[in-house]
Write an enzyme that holds these catalytic residues in place. Structure first.
Site, mmCIF file in Angstrom:
data_model
loop_
_atom_site.group_PDB
_atom_site.id
_atom_site.type_symbol
_atom_site.label_atom_id
_atom_site.label_comp_id
_atom_site.label_asym_id
_atom_site.label_seq_id
_atom_site.Cartn_x
_atom_site.Cartn_y
_atom_site.Cartn_z
ATOM 1 N N TRP A 486 0.817 -1.218 0.000
ATOM 2 C CA TRP A 486 0.000 0.000 0.000
ATOM 3 C C TRP A 486 0.855 1.274 0.000
ATOM 4 C CZ3 TRP A 486 -0.558 -4.118 3.364
ATOM 5 C CH2 TRP A 486 -1.680 -4.941 3.151
ATOM 6 N N ASP A 487 2.169 1.141 -0.144
ATOM 7 C CA ASP A 487 3.083 2.290 -0.078
ATOM 8 C C ASP A 487 3.069 2.927 1.307
ATOM 9 O OD1 ASP A 487 4.936 4.172 -0.842
ATOM 10 O OD2 ASP A 487 3.537 5.425 -1.939
ATOM 11 N N TYR A 488 3.069 2.098 2.336
ATOM 12 C CA TYR A 488 3.097 2.579 3.711
ATOM 13 C C TYR A 488 4.537 2.687 4.221
ATOM 14 C CZ TYR A 488 -1.991 2.190 4.343
ATOM 15 O OH TYR A 488 -3.359 2.358 4.265
ATOM 16 N N LYS A 515 2.709 6.172 8.357
ATOM 17 C CA LYS A 515 1.656 6.545 7.423
ATOM 18 C C LYS A 515 0.318 5.918 7.755
ATOM 19 C CE LYS A 515 4.218 7.385 3.091
ATOM 20 N NZ LYS A 515 4.313 6.923 1.688
#
Length: 815
Positions: A486-488, A515
């Site tokens: 999730w691009d965390y 995030k």
């Protein structure tokens, strides 16, 4: 006694007919779209109200009093339904109640025409009541809502205050707490702050560039770097330019920013690292292995006497590491190749714009620790996330930590460091006494697909890792998100603080904001959670060939920020039409709560979004009051996998204002992603969309919270709103705290630097800037006059078209 009957003017009959027709049309729209929502499993309110409004409109157009009674039923039902769904929460009530209040006011004014004047007086009283309610609601829009305000009365202890010092590191101290021990500006006089000086760099950030600099202050000089890596040295008292250095970066990059410069003073190093002792140099000199620090021993010329005794350390957007004399701006000849080190060395093939550092280089003892930003989302096998330490005296490689090949501790094999590994694009913190540096790591590239990732990539992605400063060897790690697709990234600098244990001692902790809107508090000696962490089951549905973890860590011992499970009732809009459309859109999404996996050809909701939660700006710790100050973003995103290379312009456009494609070459799918907005460009979920908060670190309880900023400088469909309505906007940049009990923050979407009471969250002052800011301020005491300054780089808020090149210093008026 019955009211006097007066005939209504004929024109009111026409107005009543027109109103009835409009009301009927509104009802039909609500009925048709409400039926769509109901069939998706959503609320039946819109169907019921649509039927009644349509019937009411027809009856009113025919001048039947029953139409008014039907509308009264809708009105009463709407109030009851609204309170049942969202209680007394102000912003969620606005799109629910404002439309029916406006319609009710118009109907009240038309009642005399409907009743041939029989209820003229009652209608006028009703109209006044409704008008007062609308005016009161409109006025309430200009006050912050959802505020948590605590009468916190902790006394400040310790600290000197108002003594000259240096803002030497990105977070002021190696601990990254953004705490300034300065007291001249306090709660009583902060309202008197004024602009002391303004400096303009001459480089206005263009497309792909952002002025996100946190200045560095050493003695009587402030150092600023621009998006294209130019450095300016300014007089700390007057803002007058002393020198400038232009590294002549090659070409405009894709992601231009320089968040800060480092500082190195050789004579001030208390515990220098001896490099080379543990190295086992291979005969060909190509690379080095060893368990300790390592470097190639290459003789370097000495600088002339008095030159480069103080050094500014800079990384550039064309991947170079540079040292210049802090007093003159001239390159330090003894460092690297006449002041320059090529950071692409050892990285293998690096395509244009695929790797370079953007964050402040971290100077630890006599080492410069460097990570790097990579152009994630493009393809598999992107440049390595290797962390390297360079000798701050010579520029030689001291050690390397390649998580994909930990046996390589120096220069890599010919093919370079392990490609595609999680990178550190943000800023670490370090504890010199423990000898540990704490790295916030991103996820494996590309962001939204994990089927290709190695065991090491999955093990370290989105983690905080503690390395031995002297050797670069791992001591411990803690993962904030498992199998992150999730691009965390962990983008926030860690903050180090000692929490009192109530027994006269303290627990040394590292505080990591993420995030996901969660804050993890770990013992910084071994990574053990100090605030409770639970592993909880998460949705398991995922695309074939992708990865998913059975559980995710939740920091239940600390408050979370914007990470709640969204529901249909949380959808919002500027009107009840776009709120209804957002409800329909929400019901169509693939969403099972946090950590719902992105699916092929299904639009997935990601919340918290990949911008945060908490992003790169960093947190502040009021070290005297034990308060953690942080800003957050509450903006869900939507994303969808499509077969590789098949994304169409129509599909991308459907992903709203900021729709884009992550190509992810080498995986089965590209990923289209964007924001979750209504057709009006308004977020589809209720405000606030960003807050500023304080947490008591001793108890883990929320002390205060308030929406961050207003829509005053926001563009809606290209038109500036100009209304200072404090809904709380997405935030970037970080806050700072001072020993006088103030918090300064500027990373809102409107153009202000603000000061808050650290104990209560009350806004005490705000200063208007020419443009917005997405940087963190600093504060220092001038060694020349003893005045306290607060300095901010203002280059433009993220979503605003207004851009600038301002460095602005605030201070109290001179006596």
């Amino acid at each position: 006694m019955a009211e006097e009957k007066h005939p209504a003017p004929a024109q009111r009959h026409w107005i009543l007919a027109i109103f009835g027709i409009v009301l009927a049309l509104i009802g039909l729209v609500l009925l048709i779209r409400g039926a769509t929502l109901a069939l998706l499993g959503g609320s039946w309110y819109y169907v019921a109200s649509g039927v009644l409004l349509a019937a009411s409109g027809v009856l009113l157009a025919r001048r039947k009093v029953a139409g008014a009674w039907l509308f009264a039923v809708v009105f009463a039902g709407t109030v009851a339904w609204s309170l049942w769904e969202v209680g007394l929460a102000f912003w969620p009530l606005v799109p629910r109640l404002a439309p029916v209040l406006v319609l009710a006011l118009i109907l009240a004014l038309l009642l005399p025409a409907l009743t041939f004047g029989r209820v003229r007086r009652s209608a006028h009283v009703l109209a006044v009541v409704l008008l007062v309610a609308l005016v009161a609601g409109g006025a309430a829009m200009f006050k912050p809502h959802g505020v948590v305000q605590n009468q916190f009365a902790a006394a400040a202890v310790g600290g000197q205050g108002d003594k000259p010092g240096n803002w030497q590191f990105y977070g002021n101290e190696p601990s990254g707490t953004r705490f300034a021990d300065a007291k001249e500006i306090d709660k009583e006089n902060v309202a008197d702050l004024e602009v002391a000086w303004t400096f303009r760099t001459g480089e206005v950030a263009g497309k792909g560039a952002e002025f996100q600099n946190t200045p560095t202050q050493i003695g009587d000089t402030v150092y600023v770097c621009t998006p294209l890596s130019k450095v300016f040295a300014l007089d700390a008292e007057t803002g007058e330019q002393r020198w400038t250095f232009d590294p002549q970066t090659q070409g405009t990059q894709f992601w231009n920013r320089c968040r800060g410069v480092g500082y190195y003073e050789p004579s001030a190093v208390a515990h220098p690292v001896r490099t080379g002792d543990a190295a086992q140099q291979q005969t060909d000199g190509a690379h080095i292995h060893g368990d300790g620090a390592a470097q190639l021993s290459i003789p370097r010329p000495e600088d002339p006497a008095g030159v480069c005794t103080q050094r500014i350390v800079l990384t550039t957007v064309d991947a170079r590491l540079i040292q210049v004399d802090a007093k003159t701006g001239k390159p330090c000849e003894s460092f690297g190749d006449k002041g320059f080190v090529d950071l692409k060395a050892g990285m293998g093939d690096v395509k244009p714009h695929f790797y370079y550092p953007t964050s402040t280089p971290t100077v630890v003892r006599n080492l410069i620790v460097i990570g790097g930003w990579v152009w994630d989302g493009k393809e598999v096998g992107e440049p390595s996330g290797v962390i390297r330490a360079f000798n701050a005296d010579t520029g030689e490689l001291a050690w390397a930590w390649d998580l994909g090949n930990p046996d390589v501790t120096g220069l890599p094999p010919a093919e370079g460091y392990t490609r595609g590994t999680p990178n550190m694009w943000s800023t670490p913190a370090f504890d010199d006494e423990l000898g540990l540096i704490y790295l916030p790591l991103g996820n494996g590239t590309p962001d939204f697909w994990g089927g290709h990732r190695s065991e090491a990539m999955n093990e370290y992605a989105s983690s905080i890792v503690a390395l031995d400063i002297a050797t670069g060897r791992e001591r411990w790690k803690f993962q904030t998100v498992h199998a992150d697709t999730w691009d965390y990234d962990v983008g926030t600098q860690p903050a180090l603080y000692d929490i009192p244990d109530g027994k006269g001692g303290a627990t040394p902790v590292v505080i990591q904001a993420t995030k996901t809107g969660q804050v993890f508090v770990l013992d910084r000696r071994d990574g053990t959670p100090v605030a409770q962490v639970e592993e909880r089951p998460v949705p398991q549905r995922h695309a074939e060939g992708d990865i998913v973890a059975p559980t995710q860590p939740f920091s239940v011992g600390m408050p979370s920020f914007g990470g709640d499970v969204l529901a249909e009732k949380d959808m919002w809009g500027a009107t009840f039409f776009d709120q209804l459309e957002c409800r329909i859109a929400f019901r169509k999404l693939n969403y099972e709560g946090p950590y719902t996996s992105i699916m092929p050809n299904e639009t997935t909701l990601i919340y918290p979004g990949y911008y945060g939660g908490m992003n790169w700006g960093g947190v502040a710790v009021d070290e005297q009051r034990g308060l953690l100050i942080l800003n957050d973003i509450r903006m869900p995103q939507i994303a969808m996998h499509v077969p590789q290379g098949s994304a169409t312009p129509e599909q991308i456009a459907a992903f709203s204002l900021d729709g884009a494609v992550h190509n992810q070459a080498g995986t089965p799918y590209s990923t289209i992603r964007g924001g979750f907005y209504s057709a009006l460009g308004v977020p589809c979920h209720a405000p606030p969309w960003g807050t500023l908060s304080a947490v008591d670190l001793k108890t883990g309880k929320l002390v205060w919270q308030r929406p961050a900023g207003s829509i005053e400088d926001t563009l809606l469909k290209g038109v500036r709103v100009k209304a200072p309505i404090p809904v709380g906007m997405p935030t970037l940049g970080g806050p700072i705290a001072t020993s006088s009990g103030l918090v300064f923050y500027a990373g809102t979407q409107d153009y202000y630097l603000r000061a808050f009471d650290a104990e209560t969250g009350e806004e005490l002052w705000k200063g208007r800037m020419p443009v917005g800011a997405q940087a963190a301020p600093i504060s220092y005491i001038s060694p020349e006059t003893g005045r306290q300054f607060v300095v901010i780089a203002a280059g433009g808020a993220r979503q605003s078209p207004d851009r600038g090149d301002y460095v602005i210093a605030y201070a109290l008026p001179k006596n």
